[in-house]
Design an enzyme around this catalytic site. Structure first.
Site, PDB file in Angstrom:
ATOM      1  CG  ASP A  99      -8.133   3.225  -0.607  1.00 32.28           C
ATOM      2  OD1 ASP A  99      -7.188   3.339   0.079  1.00 32.28           O
ATOM      3  OD2 ASP A  99      -8.336   3.971  -1.331  1.00 32.28           O
ATOM      4  CD  GLU A 156      -7.111   4.968   3.936  1.00 30.33           C
ATOM      5  OE1 GLU A 156      -7.639   5.203   3.040  1.00 30.33           O
ATOM      6  OE2 GLU A 156      -5.936   5.573   3.835  1.00 30.33           O
TER       7      GLU A 156
END
Ligand code: NOJ
Ligand code: CA
Length: 541
Positions: free
Chosen positions: A209, A280
């Site tokens: 993330d 990401e």
């Protein structure tokens, strides 16, 4: 422009297979409380492996969490939130997935924790606490104001004042998500242990993330103002976020050393096959983005590139992005394409229902790993959510609504007596897995055909990519080639029928039309494409 790239010849699973993103709250409720869970994922593994033919699942967070940010606010990195099951459920999921030939990737959220995480509870308790420095605490400026001008995605300051200990803490997202201090070696060691915990259980990799956030400017300089502030229409960020250039609050080059270490850990678990690192990574300058592969490709296998989500649905714009991507990639770096995820409006809503089938063909025939967001294989649009039903303060609920399994109440997502945590669309009786499986020309069957074709095709898995110049504005065509196989993909994104001429190609055979109603010989000199039609053509010679 014509371009060519060399095939890698490699059949590593993460280069060739399709990765399928599951948002666990929304996939299938296996225990009847109206919220999706790991039991539900286990139940539908056969659908994913046998019906759809994907290679790996990526599970968005299922860890203990107060759920202020859909589970990206984690209060225990090495456990399962009771909403989703427990560690034993996760172990069963792993065993079952592997039995079905599926790899399992999980979300790793290094940048922040929930404010309920025991580390933060300890850190905020006193300036003298040994865990104080695990988070980012700063004194106010002399006038009492926040340490600098950084703003987070909701448009508010990243700094939150704590009266009790007289300092600000930094949160790049919600106030309840304090950022960890990755410059502290103990944090780094503890977070690497988290990876080992899951790798020891048997996971096959991670989606990391916001990897660009873990290191900030050590001098805490103010971000400069943005001379051309413009909100990104595809992102749910607050317009205020764009009033400054985010040069100091993210992307500090020191973060690469961390990802090299993480890659080393993953590599130490890679035996017969690779354990994979997806990231990401935000859309940014090519030079900055490419660094996530690592200078010797020793960081991310697959840094996501989200540009396709942000590209207008026009043939020229898409071709130009793909060509630029291909041109920029260093040898050995592997591309990947994403058309949707849990943060962005779904493709059918963003680009229109008529884009769905072409998008499927594009995603599954470009050179690079496709990631597919659950429900896209049905052409699911965003589902309107009333203010009473709203769960996510950033308005991402419409993209996270329940998977549509069948024509039973709640689309088979949960038992009839339960209430799904987000609404299902009113037309779920016609758009769902069961109905589409039995309709030969459905979007789901198009996905199945394309995935199956891709699996068996060396040209699509590892072959070269070459775009073909066309005079028709609404069309985009490219060749994928590997030893012994040439595949032409011709896409008509316009609302008019088009006849394209691909004069330097020999005759071929339509293997797949996006309408699934055409299998015929064609003359590439006069190739008819119906409106919004894509063709996958096997070329002779
Ligand atoms: C990106 C995730 O995809 C998003 O859902 C989340 O809100 C932020 N990172 C914070 O973790
Ligand atoms: Ca449940």
């Amino acid at each position: 422009m014509i371009m060519r790239r060399e095939a890698t010849g490699s059949r590593d699973w993460w280069r060739t297979g399709v990765i399928y993103q599951i948002y666990p709250r929304s996939f299938r409720d296996g225990n009847g409380d109206g919220i999706g869970d790991l039991f539900g994922v286990i139940e539908h593994l056969p659908y994913l492996s046998e019906m759809l033919g994907i290679e790996a699942i990526w599970l968005s967070p299922f860890y203990p969490s107060p759920m202020r940010d859909g589970g990206y606010d984690i209060s225990d990195f090495t456990n399962v939130d009771p909403t989703f099951g427990d560690l034993a459920t996760f172990r069963s999921l792993l065993t079952e997935a592997h039995r079905h030939g599926l790899k399992v990737l999980i979300d790793y959220v290094p940048n922040h924790t929930s404010d309920q995480h025991p580390w933060f509870v300890a850190s905020r308790s006193a300036r003298s606490h040994p865990l104080r420095d695990w988070y980012i605490w700063r004194d106010p400026r002399p006038d009492g104001s926040a340490p600098n001008n950084w703003v987070e995605e909701t448009g508010n300051s990243v700094w939150e004042w704590e009266e009790r200990t007289g300092q600000y803490y930094l949160h790049s997202h919600y106030v309840s998500q304090p950022d960890l201090n990755w410059r502290n070696p103990s944090v780094r060691a503890a977070m690497i242990d988290v990876l080992r915990f899951w790798l020891d259980l048997g996971v096959d990799g991670f989606r990391i993330d916001v990897p660009h956030l873990i290191m900030k400017d050590p001098q805490w300089r103010d971000n400069p103002p943005n001379p051309h502030p413009q909100a990104n229409p595809y992102d749910r960020q607050h317009p205020l976020f764009h009033t400054q250039l985010h040069v100091y609050d993210r992307q500090h080059p020191d973060l690469h050393e961390v990802y090299r270490e993480i890659r080393t850990v993953l590599d130490s678990y890679s035996g017969e096959y690779d354990h994979v690192m997806m990231g990401e990574t935000e859309v940014c300058a090519w030079e900055t983005w490419l660094r996530y592969y690592g200078q010797d490709q020793d960081e991310f296998h697959l840094p996501f590139h989200f540009q396709l989500i942000e590209t207008p649905w026009q043939a020229g714009a898409i071709r130009s992005f793909v060509e630029t991507f291909e041109q920029h990639l260093p040898m050995g770096a592997w591309p990947n394409y994403v058309l949707g995820n849990h943060d962005r409006p779904r493709l059918a809503t963003r680009c229109g229902a008529e884009a769905v089938r072409i998008a499927a063909m594009l995603l599954l025939t470009l050179r690079g790993t496709p990631t597919l967001y659950y429900g896209e294989e049905l052409g699911m649009p965003d589902v309107p959510v009333t203010p009473q039903q709203q769960q996510d303060p950033l308005g991402r609920d419409p993209t996270r609504t329940p998977m549509l399994w069948n024509a039973e109440p709640h689309a088979g997502f949960c038992p009839p007596q339960a209430r799904p945590w987000l609404p299902v669309p009113s037309d779920y009786r016609t758009t769902n897995v069961a109905t589409q499986l039995s309709a030969p020309h459905s979007t789901l069957n198009l996905y199945r055909r394309l995935v199956a074709y891709r699996r068996a095709s060396e040209a699509l898995c590892t072959g070269t990519y070459r775009s073909i110049p066309l005079s028709q504005e609404g069309c985009y065509a490219y060749l994928r080639e590997a030893k012994g196989q040439r595949v032409l993909v011709a896409l008509n994104l316009s609302a008019q029928e088009q006849v394209v001429s691909l004069s330097d190609l020999r005759e071929g055979w339509v293997a797949i039309s996006t309408e699934l109603d055409r299998q015929e010989a064609i003359d590439p000199n006069r190739l008819l494409l119906r409106k919004h039609e894509g063709l996958l053509v096997e070329l002779r010679g």
